[in-house]
Design a protein around this motif. Structure first.
Motif, PDB file in Angstrom:
ATOM      1  N   ALA A 102     -43.682  -5.949 -54.925  1.00 41.17           N
ATOM      2  CA  ALA A 102     -43.917  -5.067 -53.779  1.00 41.17           C
ATOM      3  C   ALA A 102     -45.168  -4.227 -53.975  1.00 41.17           C
ATOM      4  O   ALA A 102     -45.236  -3.067 -53.574  1.00 41.17           O
ATOM      5  CB  ALA A 102     -42.712  -4.178 -53.522  1.00 41.17           C
ATOM      6  N   GLY A 103     -46.183  -4.826 -54.635  1.00 39.11           N
ATOM      7  CA  GLY A 103     -47.457  -4.161 -54.813  1.00 39.11           C
ATOM      8  C   GLY A 103     -47.565  -3.288 -56.039  1.00 39.11           C
ATOM      9  O   GLY A 103     -48.669  -2.917 -56.450  1.00 39.11           O
ATOM     10  N   ALA A 104     -46.454  -2.940 -56.676  1.00 40.19           N
ATOM     11  CA  ALA A 104     -46.461  -2.059 -57.846  1.00 40.19           C
ATOM     12  C   ALA A 104     -46.167  -2.854 -59.108  1.00 40.19           C
ATOM     13  O   ALA A 104     -45.424  -3.853 -59.071  1.00 40.19           O
ATOM     14  CB  ALA A 104     -45.429  -0.945 -57.679  1.00 40.19           C
ATOM     15  N   PRO A 105     -46.723  -2.460 -60.260  1.00 37.83           N
ATOM     16  CA  PRO A 105     -46.473  -3.188 -61.510  1.00 37.83           C
ATOM     17  C   PRO A 105     -45.000  -3.179 -61.893  1.00 37.83           C
ATOM     18  O   PRO A 105     -44.317  -2.154 -61.741  1.00 37.83           O
ATOM     19  CB  PRO A 105     -47.316  -2.424 -62.539  1.00 37.83           C
ATOM     20  CG  PRO A 105     -48.336  -1.692 -61.747  1.00 37.83           C
ATOM     21  CD  PRO A 105     -47.685  -1.363 -60.445  1.00 37.83           C
ATOM     22  N   VAL A 106     -44.528  -4.312 -62.367  1.00 35.45           N
ATOM     23  CA  VAL A 106     -43.162  -4.375 -62.873  1.00 35.45           C
ATOM     24  C   VAL A 106     -43.032  -3.493 -64.109  1.00 35.45           C
ATOM     25  O   VAL A 106     -42.041  -2.780 -64.291  1.00 35.45           O
ATOM     26  CB  VAL A 106     -42.781  -5.836 -63.197  1.00 35.45           C
ATOM     27  CG1 VAL A 106     -41.410  -5.888 -63.862  1.00 35.45           C
ATOM     28  CG2 VAL A 106     -42.807  -6.674 -61.928  1.00 35.45           C
ATOM     29  N   ASP A 107     -44.043  -3.527 -64.976  1.00 32.39           N
ATOM     30  CA  ASP A 107     -44.073  -2.699 -66.183  1.00 32.39           C
ATOM     31  C   ASP A 107     -45.409  -1.964 -66.219  1.00 32.39           C
ATOM     32  O   ASP A 107     -46.405  -2.502 -66.707  1.00 32.39           O
ATOM     33  CB  ASP A 107     -43.903  -3.557 -67.431  1.00 32.39           C
ATOM     34  CG  ASP A 107     -43.867  -2.725 -68.715  1.00 32.39           C
ATOM     35  OD1 ASP A 107     -43.916  -1.480 -68.611  1.00 32.39           O
ATOM     36  OD2 ASP A 107     -43.804  -3.325 -69.805  1.00 32.39           O
ATOM     37  N   PRO A 108     -45.492  -0.734 -65.706  1.00 32.87           N
ATOM     38  CA  PRO A 108     -46.761   0.001 -65.704  1.00 32.87           C
ATOM     39  C   PRO A 108     -47.347   0.183 -67.095  1.00 32.87           C
ATOM     40  O   PRO A 108     -48.569   0.314 -67.240  1.00 32.87           O
ATOM     41  CB  PRO A 108     -46.370   1.357 -65.082  1.00 32.87           C
ATOM     42  CG  PRO A 108     -45.132   1.075 -64.292  1.00 32.87           C
ATOM     43  CD  PRO A 108     -44.402   0.014 -65.063  1.00 32.87           C
ATOM     44  N   GLY A 109     -46.499   0.185 -68.129  1.00 38.17           N
ATOM     45  CA  GLY A 109     -47.002   0.385 -69.483  1.00 38.17           C
ATOM     46  C   GLY A 109     -47.871  -0.756 -69.981  1.00 38.17           C
ATOM     47  O   GLY A 109     -48.732  -0.551 -70.841  1.00 38.17           O
ATOM     48  N   THR A 110     -47.629  -1.971 -69.500  1.00 37.30           N
ATOM     49  CA  THR A 110     -48.417  -3.123 -69.955  1.00 37.30           C
ATOM     50  C   THR A 110     -49.441  -3.575 -68.922  1.00 37.30           C
ATOM     51  O   THR A 110     -50.226  -4.486 -69.194  1.00 37.30           O
ATOM     52  CB  THR A 110     -47.480  -4.303 -70.281  1.00 37.30           C
ATOM     53  OG1 THR A 110     -46.736  -4.661 -69.094  1.00 37.30           O
ATOM     54  CG2 THR A 110     -46.511  -3.921 -71.400  1.00 37.30           C
ATOM     55  N   TYR A 111     -49.434  -2.980 -67.744  1.00 37.56           N
ATOM     56  CA  TYR A 111     -50.409  -3.335 -66.711  1.00 37.56           C
ATOM     57  C   TYR A 111     -51.796  -2.898 -67.179  1.00 37.56           C
ATOM     58  O   TYR A 111     -51.993  -1.768 -67.641  1.00 37.56           O
ATOM     59  CB  TYR A 111     -50.048  -2.644 -65.403  1.00 37.56           C
ATOM     60  CG  TYR A 111     -50.788  -3.173 -64.198  1.00 37.56           C
ATOM     61  CD1 TYR A 111     -50.351  -4.306 -63.537  1.00 37.56           C
ATOM     62  CD2 TYR A 111     -51.918  -2.524 -63.721  1.00 37.56           C
ATOM     63  CE1 TYR A 111     -51.014  -4.788 -62.424  1.00 37.56           C
ATOM     64  CE2 TYR A 111     -52.590  -2.995 -62.608  1.00 37.56           C
ATOM     65  CZ  TYR A 111     -52.144  -4.129 -61.962  1.00 37.56           C
ATOM     66  OH  TYR A 111     -52.810  -4.598 -60.857  1.00 37.56           O
ATOM     67  N   ASP A 112     -52.792  -3.793 -67.051  1.00 32.98           N
ATOM     68  CA  ASP A 112     -54.143  -3.530 -67.563  1.00 32.98           C
ATOM     69  C   ASP A 112     -54.941  -2.745 -66.526  1.00 32.98           C
ATOM     70  O   ASP A 112     -55.774  -3.293 -65.799  1.00 32.98           O
ATOM     71  CB  ASP A 112     -54.833  -4.855 -67.891  1.00 32.98           C
ATOM     72  CG  ASP A 112     -56.057  -4.660 -68.785  1.00 32.98           C
ATOM     73  OD1 ASP A 112     -56.539  -3.508 -68.872  1.00 32.98           O
ATOM     74  OD2 ASP A 112     -56.535  -5.651 -69.372  1.00 32.98           O
ATOM     75  N   TYR A 113     -54.701  -1.441 -66.476  1.00 33.85           N
ATOM     76  CA  TYR A 113     -55.383  -0.598 -65.495  1.00 33.85           C
ATOM     77  C   TYR A 113     -56.878  -0.498 -65.777  1.00 33.85           C
ATOM     78  O   TYR A 113     -57.685  -0.415 -64.844  1.00 33.85           O
ATOM     79  CB  TYR A 113     -54.763   0.795 -65.478  1.00 33.85           C
ATOM     80  CG  TYR A 113     -53.498   0.874 -64.661  1.00 33.85           C
ATOM     81  CD1 TYR A 113     -53.551   0.962 -63.271  1.00 33.85           C
ATOM     82  CD2 TYR A 113     -52.248   0.867 -65.265  1.00 33.85           C
ATOM     83  CE1 TYR A 113     -52.395   1.032 -62.515  1.00 33.85           C
ATOM     84  CE2 TYR A 113     -51.080   0.936 -64.522  1.00 33.85           C
ATOM     85  CZ  TYR A 113     -51.165   1.025 -63.143  1.00 33.85           C
ATOM     86  OH  TYR A 113     -50.017   1.092 -62.395  1.00 33.85           O
TER      87      TYR A 113
END
Length: 508
Positions: A168-179
């Motif tokens: 839904a547009g948001a990372p499943v795991d924000p901690g591992t998302y390569d921002y």
């Protein structure tokens, strides 16, 4: 600038809001610029409301919708044309064509492109053949077995790679998302697009022309929708996408040097606030860059959509509207609810904030103030620079890395500038009114080019700051004038014996 309608008087606030609602309902600018016009021949003073011209729906729905209609017309006129357009001498600021500049792989500017860098193609990027380029911009004509001629064109969508699983547009795991990588790719995305068009023209066999819009995907990564005149084999486009990359030749910015301290300006350079030692200049920092190791490499993702389009057709109309769908929205607003009663998804809101936070301290170019955070003086550094407060659009919440243009148009797309397309729309209305025996809007009403008897401008324009009541009166007067023009235009179309070109959805 303070909003003239938002005063301390509650009645003025209510009246101002009502005036805006009426203006928006009638397609009139609700926050115009007010100018004072002195007629030197008659001595009369007039206050005139000039549309703000915003392209963002959140700022002005009426002006944004008008700008989008203009882009729709521009796209439609150039997409399937069968004659070579004349190249305009000059383009509007919005119509710049940066793809014409063939620079070395960089994302900085002249200083970097003059330096010796590795010119070898990366081993992980395939080579592209060069083919003879025909001196044409229009597509080829094909003949069906029934003898029907048609000239197809293409609709293309390019995306960036994945930075982590999303839902839904948001990372499943924000901690591992390569921002970090997502932010850097967004910053250099316009240059990656330029390089794609350069590569495509080298292998397509003709001077490819395009109308493209940069828009955000739901995950907020920018992607490109493009109408391409003519057809190119799908395999060729896939090959060009795989072979296109941009190398960023910047000094290292992996580790911040100044987080809780701020470099000090000594009158000539920036120096350490404690020791007084000068920070390396931009040129000195570039001297330390490994010529074989770029700071960042940007590529397109594997997702690629291509479709052949024949006009006139429902598919062509639908594609143009899809291409311009989000032009009136900022990057961050494209997928956020516009209804105040609809709560925003907290996960998605956090995703926007996290990406914005990443962009706050990343460099957006060689002159970015954020280089001070990494112990480097930006190019042409001057006093007043503070890391985290760069004025570049790429750092804004509204842009989320995209500091360049949202609409990219090649020079020979329609043979007209954006101002000429705007004039065409006004001419459609004026000719319809005149054909019906009605008086059209005066072209040179209070124009600065109209001269008085002494040879000097008759009308003198100056800034003014009217009170709230005057401001509201001018907005409502513009609404009344728009209603009158629309009524007269509709009557003129009904009275005309011959069909009238109705590309202009509203009077100028």
């Amino acid at each position: 600038m303070a909003d003239p309608l938002r005063l301390a008087d509650p009645l003025a606030l209510v009246t101002g809001a009502m005036a805006r609602e009426v203006a928006a309902a009638q397609g009139v600018c609700g926050r115009p610029l007010i100018r004072r016009v002195l007629d030197r021949d008659t001595g009369t003073d007039t206050q005139v409301a000039i549309p703000c011209g915003s392209t963002r729906e959140r700022a002005c729905p009426s002006c944004a919708a008008k700008a989008r209609r203009l882009r729709i017309q521009q796209c439609a006129e150039g997409w399937h044309r069968d004659t070579e357009p004349e190249t305009p001498g000059d383009h509007d600021a919005d119509d710049g064509d940066s793809d014409q500049v063939d620079e070395d792989d960089c994302a900085g500017g002249e200083a970097e492109s003059r330096r010796a860098r590795s010119t070898r193609r990366r081993s992980d990027a395939p080579d592209l053949p060069r083919v003879p380029v025909e001196d044409r911009t229009v597509g080829r004509t094909y003949v069906s077995p029934e003898g029907r001629e048609y000239r197809p064109s293409m609709f293309l969508t390019l995306t960036l790679p994945s930075y982590g699983a999303v839902r839904a547009g948001a990372p499943v795991d924000p901690g591992t998302y390569d921002y970090r990588r997502a932010a850097l790719d967004a910053v250099v995305f316009p240059r990656l697009v330029d390089r794609f068009w350069q590569n495509l023209r080298r292998v397509a066999g003709y001077r490819v022309q395009y109308f493209a819009a940069v828009e955000p995907q739901h995950r907020l990564a920018p992607h490109l929708h493009a109408a391409i005149r003519g057809t190119i084999p799908r395999q060729v486009i896939k090959q060009v996408v795989r072979a296109t990359y941009v190398q960023v030749w910047w000094p290292s910015f992996e580790t911040p040097v100044y987080v809780y301290r701020r470099p000090r300006w000594d009158g000539h350079d920036y120096c350490d606030p404690d020791t007084g030692q000068l920070l390396p200049t931009w040129q000195d920092a570039l001297d330390q860059v490994d010529p074989d190791t770029p700071a960042h490499v940007a590529r397109f993702g594997k997702q690629l959509d291509m479709a052949g389009i024949v006009a006139p057709s429902v598919d062509a109309d639908r594609a143009i509207r899809y291409l311009t769908k989000y032009l009136t929205k900022s990057i961050a607003d494209a997928y956020t609810p516009t209804d105040d009663d609809t709560p925003a998804d907290p996960r998605y809101a956090a995703h926007i904030d996290r990406l914005h936070a990443e962009l706050q301290y990343l460099p957006c170019g060689e002159r970015c103030a954020n280089w001070l955070r990494y112990g480097i003086q930006p190019m042409d550094a001057g006093p007043g620079l503070i890391a985290g407060r760069c004025g570049g659009k790429a750092h804004d919440w509204d842009h989320l890395g995209l500091g360049g243009r949202r609409v990219l148009v090649s020079r020979q797309w329609s043979g007209k500038t954006l101002a000429e397309h705007r004039a065409d729309r006004a001419t459609v209305v004026r000719e319809a009114l005149e054909a019906a025996g009605m008086l059209g809007p005066e072209i040179e009403r209070m124009a600065a080019t109209v001269l008085a008897k002494d040879g000097k401008p008759r009308f003198v324009w100056t800034d003014t700051r009217p009170d709230a009541a005057t401001y509201i009166r001018l907005v409502l007067a513009a609404v009344a004038e728009q209603r009158r023009w629309r009524t007269e235009y509709q009557a003129a179309k009904e009275a005309a014996a011959a069909p009238v070109d109705n590309r202009s959805a509203a009077p100028p």
